[in-house]
Design a protein around this motif. Sequence first.
Motif, PDB file in Angstrom:
ATOM      1  N   THR A 145       0.861  -1.204   0.000  1.00 32.98           N
ATOM      2  CA  THR A 145       0.000   0.000   0.000  1.00 32.98           C
ATOM      3  C   THR A 145       0.894   1.250   0.000  1.00 32.98           C
ATOM      4  OG1 THR A 145      -0.182  -0.193   2.395  1.00 32.98           O
ATOM      5  CG2 THR A 145      -2.069  -0.955   1.113  1.00 32.98           C
ATOM      6  N   PRO A 146       1.507   1.534  -1.162  1.00 33.26           N
ATOM      7  CA  PRO A 146       2.440   2.673  -1.210  1.00 33.26           C
ATOM      8  C   PRO A 146       1.751   4.038  -1.112  1.00 33.26           C
ATOM      9  CG  PRO A 146       2.186   1.710  -3.385  1.00 33.26           C
ATOM     10  CD  PRO A 146       1.430   0.837  -2.448  1.00 33.26           C
ATOM     11  N   THR A 147       0.431   4.085  -1.393  1.00 34.55           N
ATOM     12  CA  THR A 147      -0.294   5.355  -1.245  1.00 34.55           C
ATOM     13  C   THR A 147      -1.540   5.119  -0.390  1.00 34.55           C
ATOM     14  OG1 THR A 147      -1.674   5.014  -3.191  1.00 34.55           O
ATOM     15  CG2 THR A 147       0.377   6.182  -3.535  1.00 34.55           C
ATOM     16  N   ILE A 148      -1.954   6.157   0.303  1.00 39.54           N
ATOM     17  CA  ILE A 148      -3.209   6.077   1.061  1.00 39.54           C
ATOM     18  C   ILE A 148      -4.146   7.170   0.556  1.00 39.54           C
ATOM     19  CG2 ILE A 148      -2.289   4.984   3.149  1.00 39.54           C
ATOM     20  CD1 ILE A 148      -2.370   7.870   4.409  1.00 39.54           C
ATOM     21  N   SER A 149      -5.425   6.847   0.505  1.00 37.33           N
ATOM     22  CA  SER A 149      -6.426   7.820   0.052  1.00 37.33           C
ATOM     23  C   SER A 149      -7.564   7.861   1.059  1.00 37.33           C
ATOM     24  CB  SER A 149      -6.989   7.417  -1.307  1.00 37.33           C
ATOM     25  OG  SER A 149      -5.960   7.429  -2.255  1.00 37.33           O
TER      26      SER A 149
END
Lengths: 145, 43
Positions: free
Chosen positions: B25-29
């Motif tokens: 999960t390299p990005t979180i939104s």
Amino acid sequence: MSDESNLSKWIKGFKKSELVSGTANTKGAVSNVYIEERGEEMVMKETITAIQLNEHIGMTFTMDFMDMDYEMFFKEKEGKTTIISKSTTAGNGIIAKSMISFMKSTMKAQEDENLNNLKKLIEENTKNYFPEKEVDTSTVSVEEY
Amino acid sequence: MKYLKYLLYIVIILALVFFGKGFFTPTISYENEITVNKPANEA
């Protein structure tokens, strides 16, 4: 929302913003934003990627630790406005990526707190940002026919 | 020595979990929403 003098009242830790290039509050404007976090000052570069007055604003924030894409939408209905913010954050580097992946709930809670501060600020605001221009009639002469 | 080995395993597992989560999960939104009792031009 875009009144800079009020930013510190709703964004936690906001200290100041300095325009680096472009025109403030227009697409392409780049500013350095100074935030204080636990006594430490951080600087991030803010770039406005899209702006439509009273409808939408898109921004990117870049700093050493992470980058963030941030959007705000304004939807008006029956005199009320729904403000929706969308944030996407990515860490820079393997350690930052891992740390960020554990921080989603903290960051969402922080944004919730900021938006609630903004709601309070807007609802308590008495300043008129769009005053009607007064017409000086004292020097106008009326010709009689 | 046996305990040190177990401790090392625990450290390795924790490191794998830590870096593995960042890898998958390299990005979180996230999305937030509020409703303000004012029209958009006053918001």
